[in-house]
Design a protein around this motif. Structure first.
Motif: not given
Length: 227
Positions: A166-167, A171-177
């Motif tokens: 989950l972490d 972390d991946v979803m912190k990248t915009p888009g």
């Protein structure tokens, strides 16, 4: 992500079939063989060299602990999870001395096996990412230093949602888009199905939003982004 090649050693054919069905429900796990006697297991494990062996203790032709000791003495690359009805402390001691990755008591529950396989995957991923180790990394790698989450953190996550994975998703979803489940899966080295399960959990937790988009051929696809 490379699949975990798994081998089942269980003399009870019905129990072996249950284990087979459990394994087939998991992502990135490949059942490479099955044996119902220790003699057959010795031959197949030697040839197939699986990553992980699910091993019982009681067999008509001997003890699974004998096979465990032989694998360790022969420097086999296969790791072992014991799945057994043996509740004797001496059996547990022998298993721990033999270097089992985990020890699961029967009757086997899917969620317990799934959690063990997930920890094993994380163990492999950590090993493969290291060149040298510090003490804290050694401590994290040793299975006996791991504890199950308790209290609020354990109650918050539903079955099938691992906090470490989950972490990684967070972390991946912190990248915009806008992210597809397939793209997120590629980023963390997991299948699209696994990534989608975690993404939908984060949507339900109101950490992400999702919307349906249509590609060039009109096929709908869910896209995810951080709130």
């Amino acid at each position: 992500m490379k699949s975990i090649r798994l081998f089942i050693v269980e003399d009870d054919r019905q129990i072996a079939e249950i284990q087979r069905r459990f394994v087939e429900r998991m992502d990135d796990v490949e059942l490479c063989g099955m044996a119902h006697t220790l003699a057959d297991a010795r031959d197949q494990v030697d040839v197939l060299q699986p990553d992980l062996v699910l091993l019982d203790v009681y067999f008509p032709d001997g003890s699974g602990l004998e096979l465990l000791r032989e694998l360790r003495a022969g420097d086999s690359p296969s790791d072992v999870i014991l799945i057994t009805a043996a509740k004797e402390v001496d059996t547990l001691r022998s298993a721990l001395r033999g270097g089992v990755f985990d020890y699961i008591l029967k009757p086997l529950v899917f969620e317990r096996l799934q959690a063990a396989i997930q920890r094993y995957r994380q163990h492999l991923d950590t090993l493969n990412s290291l060149n040298n180790v510090a003490q804290e990394e050694v401590d994290a790698l040793l299975p006996r230093n791991h504890t199950e989450p308790t209290g609020e953190s354990a109650q918050r996550l539903p079955k099938g949602i691992d906090p470490l994975t989950l972490d990684k998703i967070r972390d991946v979803m912190k990248t915009p888009g806008d992210w597809s489940a397939e793209a997120v899966g590629q980023e963390i080295g997991a299948s699209r199905t696994t990534a989608r399960r975690y993404l939908e959990y984060l949507v339900s937790a109101e950490e992400l939003m999702a919307e349906v988009t249509y590609g060039s051929v009109g096929r709908p696809e869910r896209r995810y982004r951080a709130l």
